[in-house]
Structure formats: structure tokens, C-alpha cells
Design a protein around this motif. Structure first.
Motif, PDB file in Angstrom:
ATOM      1  N   LYS A   1       2.489   1.703  -3.445  1.00  0.00           N
ATOM      2  CA  LYS A   1       1.522   2.225  -4.418  1.00  0.00           C
ATOM      3  C   LYS A   1       1.301   3.719  -4.225  1.00  0.00           C
ATOM      4  O   LYS A   1       1.162   4.469  -5.200  1.00  0.00           O
ATOM      5  CB  LYS A   1       0.195   1.463  -4.307  1.00  0.00           C
ATOM      6  CG  LYS A   1       0.239   0.068  -4.916  1.00  0.00           C
ATOM      7  CD  LYS A   1      -1.135  -0.566  -5.019  1.00  0.00           C
ATOM      8  CE  LYS A   1      -1.625  -1.069  -3.683  1.00  0.00           C
ATOM      9  NZ  LYS A   1      -2.888  -1.838  -3.823  1.00  0.00           N
ATOM     10  N   GLU A   2       1.255   4.167  -2.991  1.00  0.00           N
ATOM     11  CA  GLU A   2       1.075   5.593  -2.709  1.00  0.00           C
ATOM     12  C   GLU A   2       2.225   6.415  -3.296  1.00  0.00           C
ATOM     13  O   GLU A   2       2.015   7.476  -3.896  1.00  0.00           O
ATOM     14  CB  GLU A   2       0.980   5.818  -1.202  1.00  0.00           C
ATOM     15  CG  GLU A   2      -0.308   5.297  -0.572  1.00  0.00           C
ATOM     16  CD  GLU A   2      -0.274   5.373   0.954  1.00  0.00           C
ATOM     17  OE1 GLU A   2       0.767   5.818   1.504  1.00  0.00           O
ATOM     18  OE2 GLU A   2      -1.277   4.976   1.577  1.00  0.00           O
ATOM     19  N   TYR A   3       3.442   5.925  -3.135  1.00  0.00           N
ATOM     20  CA  TYR A   3       4.607   6.620  -3.678  1.00  0.00           C
ATOM     21  C   TYR A   3       4.583   6.595  -5.209  1.00  0.00           C
ATOM     22  O   TYR A   3       4.924   7.594  -5.857  1.00  0.00           O
ATOM     23  CB  TYR A   3       5.894   5.980  -3.163  1.00  0.00           C
ATOM     24  CG  TYR A   3       6.394   6.554  -1.860  1.00  0.00           C
ATOM     25  CD1 TYR A   3       7.504   7.411  -1.832  1.00  0.00           C
ATOM     26  CD2 TYR A   3       5.783   6.250  -0.651  1.00  0.00           C
ATOM     27  CE1 TYR A   3       7.978   7.937  -0.632  1.00  0.00           C
ATOM     28  CE2 TYR A   3       6.249   6.767   0.557  1.00  0.00           C
ATOM     29  CZ  TYR A   3       7.343   7.616   0.553  1.00  0.00           C
ATOM     30  OH  TYR A   3       7.803   8.149   1.736  1.00  0.00           O
ATOM     31  N   ALA A   4       4.191   5.459  -5.787  1.00  0.00           N
ATOM     32  CA  ALA A   4       4.175   5.321  -7.239  1.00  0.00           C
ATOM     33  C   ALA A   4       3.169   6.275  -7.884  1.00  0.00           C
ATOM     34  O   ALA A   4       3.391   6.773  -8.995  1.00  0.00           O
ATOM     35  CB  ALA A   4       3.856   3.879  -7.625  1.00  0.00           C
ATOM     36  N   GLN A   5       2.086   6.540  -7.194  1.00  0.00           N
ATOM     37  CA  GLN A   5       1.076   7.466  -7.713  1.00  0.00           C
ATOM     38  C   GLN A   5       1.603   8.894  -7.780  1.00  0.00           C
ATOM     39  O   GLN A   5       1.128   9.704  -8.586  1.00  0.00           O
ATOM     40  CB  GLN A   5      -0.180   7.409  -6.844  1.00  0.00           C
ATOM     41  CG  GLN A   5      -0.968   6.115  -6.993  1.00  0.00           C
ATOM     42  CD  GLN A   5      -2.080   5.972  -5.967  1.00  0.00           C
ATOM     43  OE1 GLN A   5      -2.248   6.826  -5.091  1.00  0.00           O
ATOM     44  NE2 GLN A   5      -2.845   4.891  -6.060  1.00  0.00           N
ATOM     45  N   LYS A   6       2.612   9.199  -6.952  1.00  0.00           N
ATOM     46  CA  LYS A   6       3.155  10.555  -6.890  1.00  0.00           C
ATOM     47  C   LYS A   6       4.374  10.753  -7.785  1.00  0.00           C
ATOM     48  O   LYS A   6       4.749  11.895  -8.066  1.00  0.00           O
ATOM     49  CB  LYS A   6       3.525  10.899  -5.446  1.00  0.00           C
ATOM     50  CG  LYS A   6       2.341  10.910  -4.486  1.00  0.00           C
ATOM     51  CD  LYS A   6       2.806  11.136  -3.051  1.00  0.00           C
ATOM     52  CE  LYS A   6       1.640  11.075  -2.076  1.00  0.00           C
ATOM     53  NZ  LYS A   6       2.083  11.250  -0.660  1.00  0.00           N
ATOM     54  N   ASP A   7       5.031   9.667  -8.192  1.00  0.00           N
ATOM     55  CA  ASP A   7       6.250   9.779  -8.999  1.00  0.00           C
ATOM     56  C   ASP A   7       6.236   8.723 -10.095  1.00  0.00           C
ATOM     57  O   ASP A   7       6.261   7.521  -9.820  1.00  0.00           O
ATOM     58  CB  ASP A   7       7.494   9.610  -8.116  1.00  0.00           C
ATOM     59  CG  ASP A   7       8.767  10.076  -8.798  1.00  0.00           C
ATOM     60  OD1 ASP A   7       9.026   9.661  -9.947  1.00  0.00           O
ATOM     61  OD2 ASP A   7       9.516  10.872  -8.188  1.00  0.00           O
ATOM     62  N   GLY A   8       6.178   9.171 -11.338  1.00  0.00           N
ATOM     63  CA  GLY A   8       6.056   8.264 -12.484  1.00  0.00           C
ATOM     64  C   GLY A   8       7.277   7.422 -12.747  1.00  0.00           C
ATOM     65  O   GLY A   8       7.212   6.476 -13.549  1.00  0.00           O
TER      66      GLY A   8
ATOM     67  N   GLU B   1       0.830  -1.207   0.000  1.00  0.00           N
ATOM     68  CA  GLU B   1       0.000   0.000   0.000  1.00  0.00           C
ATOM     69  C   GLU B   1       0.867   1.261   0.000  1.00  0.00           C
ATOM     70  O   GLU B   1       0.588   2.227  -0.739  1.00  0.00           O
ATOM     71  CB  GLU B   1      -0.916  -0.012   1.219  1.00  0.00           C
ATOM     72  CG  GLU B   1      -1.882   1.152   1.301  1.00  0.00           C
ATOM     73  CD  GLU B   1      -2.768   1.081   2.533  1.00  0.00           C
ATOM     74  OE1 GLU B   1      -3.255   2.139   2.962  1.00  0.00           O
ATOM     75  OE2 GLU B   1      -2.964  -0.039   3.067  1.00  0.00           O
TER      76      GLU B   1
ATOM     77  N   THR C   1       6.052  -0.591 -10.210  1.00  0.00           N
ATOM     78  CA  THR C   1       5.814  -1.581  -9.157  1.00  0.00           C
ATOM     79  C   THR C   1       5.554  -2.975  -9.718  1.00  0.00           C
ATOM     80  O   THR C   1       4.950  -3.135 -10.778  1.00  0.00           O
ATOM     81  CB  THR C   1       4.618  -1.167  -8.282  1.00  0.00           C
ATOM     82  OG1 THR C   1       3.438  -1.118  -9.089  1.00  0.00           O
ATOM     83  CG2 THR C   1       4.846   0.198  -7.658  1.00  0.00           C
TER      84      THR C   1
END
Length: 271
Positions: free
Chosen positions: A52-59, A49, A63
Motif C-alpha cells: 500500500k505504501e508503494y501504491a500511494q507513491k506510484d499510480g 502495508e 493492489t
């Protein structure tokens, strides 16, 4: 733009640590593009989780979130998931419970490898963090080896902390690699070939020791057992030069003697 370097990160139940790891990736200042590949092996906590939060903020974060644990099936994340996806000329390794503290870590290491084609690996100094006591200490390896190492040096002892490595993405690992009880040290031996290893004596990361660690969490007897299995597989594979196998055989005999001592201690303890 194609990344020059791929960060390859493995995570399993690292909920309490993974934010520090990811923050260490994102703080990196480079004059080249990077990608961040993160493999979570079906963690049972909030690790996936958080990732995923970090991935949503940095392209740049890509993951690989498993729904079924792969390690239990002897499927290692590096050769099976991370390395095949990596587009970079270089690979930087870090596990999800370790982290980086120098924003120029990757720049320093890539600058060296770009100008020294006869080196396949560049690694740096790292502090040790003892989770149970909340204390830092200097790495006991520091000062015990030269700044330029060869395959012979690493055959005698693995001085490299996984979270310190940047290496060329120019090697393939054999299928039996999945059966090894550990992966970093054999991988270095396989990929070094006739090239050299550079050590940078800058403290650029933190290696965490805690009871749940894949290696650091093992007791002494288990470490000896795993080392014997790994050495045996490497020697029998004949993938390394004969003079390196002789060094590994000497190490095998040394650890076999340690194993007998541990069994004898266990015997006395149970009397």
C-alpha cells in the motif's frame, strides 16, 4: 493510456522480500506504458502495508489485498484475480520473494515478441539466491537447453523460472486449473500451443530459494507427490496434443518410480 504490458505479482508473507520485488518493477525503463498488478493473499505480516505504501507513491500500482486467504480455498491468484484485470497485450510474472536486476528486462523481451509473432513466451536467465546461506549461484538450468524451445521441450522439463517470463495475454485457463498443486509449468504448456519460446541468455533477475517458498520450501517427497498430481490432471484433461500427453505419461511413470523409492527409504528409516 492503455498499458502494453501488465506485471502480475503474487505475494504472501513476503515482508522481508517485497521491497526488492517492487523496486525491480519501478526501475524498469520502457518506451511503452506498463501497469503493476499486485495480489496479496491475506498476509499475516507487513506485506500488505508495504504494498500500500508503494501504491500511494506510484499510480501504476494496482493492489488486490485479500482479507481471507484464497490459496487455502484452492483459488489461484493468476487466473482468478490478476489475469482478468490485466489490460496489457503482454504479461510479466514475478512472485513477491523474487526480483529483477536489469532495468531493460521488459524492454528487451517485449521488443522480441513484438517482432516475432510465432513466439508466445520470452524468458531470460536468472541468478539463484540461497536465503539461508546468503549466497548466490548460477542457475543449474543455464546452458542445458537451446535458445528456441517448443512445447515438446517444456513437456520434458520446465526450464523457466517464473520471475523471468513475459508472455502474450492471449489464452484462457480451464476451471480445473485451480486444483493443480502448482501453476506455472502447466500454464506454459496450455498457452504455447503451436508457437515457440525464446530464451534470452542475459541474467536479468534473481530467483530466491528459502524454507517458506511455495515450491522451493517443499521437501523432496512432497515435490514428487505434487508433480504426480499435476501430471495426472494434465494427462486426464486431454487439453494437450496426444504426442505431448505421451511425453507427460513417460514423466509420470518416472516420478511414480521415484515416489516408490522415497517410500522405501522412509520405511527403512522408521525401522
Amino acid at each position: 493510456m492503455k498499458p502494453l504490458l501488465s506485471i502480475c505479482c503474487t505475494s504472501y508473507n513476503h515482508e522481508n522480500y517485497i521491497k526488492e520485488t517492487l523496486d525491480g518493477f519501478l526501475m524498469q525503463k520502457t518506451n511503452f506504458p506498463i501497469e503493476i498488478l499486485i495480489h496479496d493473499d491475506a498476509s499475516t505480516d507487513r506485506s500488505a502495508e508495504i504494498i500500500k505504501e508503494y501504491a500511494q507513491k506510484d499510480g501504476r500500482i494496482i493492489t488486490i489485498l485479500q482479507t481471507e486467504n484464497q490459496y487455502s480455498k484452492k483459488i489461484k491468484p493468476w487466473p482468478n484475480f490478476l489475469f482478468p484485470m490485466a489490460k496489457g497485450k503482454y504479461l510479466a510474472l514475478c512472485e513477491g520473494d523474487d526480483y529483477w536486476i536489469d532495468p531493460l528486462k521488459l524492454q528487451k523481451q517485449v521488443d522480441f515478441l513484438e517482432t516475432h509473432s510465432d513466439f508466445n513466451i520470452c524468458f531470460n536467465a536468472s541468478k539463484i539466491y540461497i536465503q539461508d546461506t546468503n549466497t548466490f549461484k548460477e542457475d543449474p538450468f543455464r546452458g542445458k537447453f537451446p535458445e528456441i524451445l517448443t512445447i515438446k521441450d517444456l513437456a520434458r522439463k520446465n526450464y523457466i523460472r517464473t520471475n523471468t517470463v513475459v508472455m502474450r495475454n492471449n489464452f484462457t485457463l480451464p476451471e480445473w486449473f485451480n486444483q493443480l498443486p502448482f501453476g506455472d509449468w502447466p500454464m506454459y504448456l496450455i498457452m504455447i500451443k503451436d508457437n515457440k519460446v525464446k530464451y534470452i541468455d542475459d541474467v536479468m533477475g534473481v530467483y530466491r530459494i528459502h524454507s517458506e517458498g511455495v515450491w522451493s520450501g517443499k521437501d523432496k517427497a512432497k515435490m514428487i507427490e505434487m508433480t504426480l498430481i499435476g501430471l495426472d490432471m494434465l494427462i486426464k484433461s486431454n487439453i494437450l496434443p496426444a504426442h505431448i500427453n505421451k511425453i507427460l505419461l513417460k514423466r509420470y511413470r518416472k516420478y511414480a518410480f521415484k515416489a516408490q523409492k522415497e517410500k522405501f527409504r522412509g520405511y527403512l528409516k522408521n525401522r
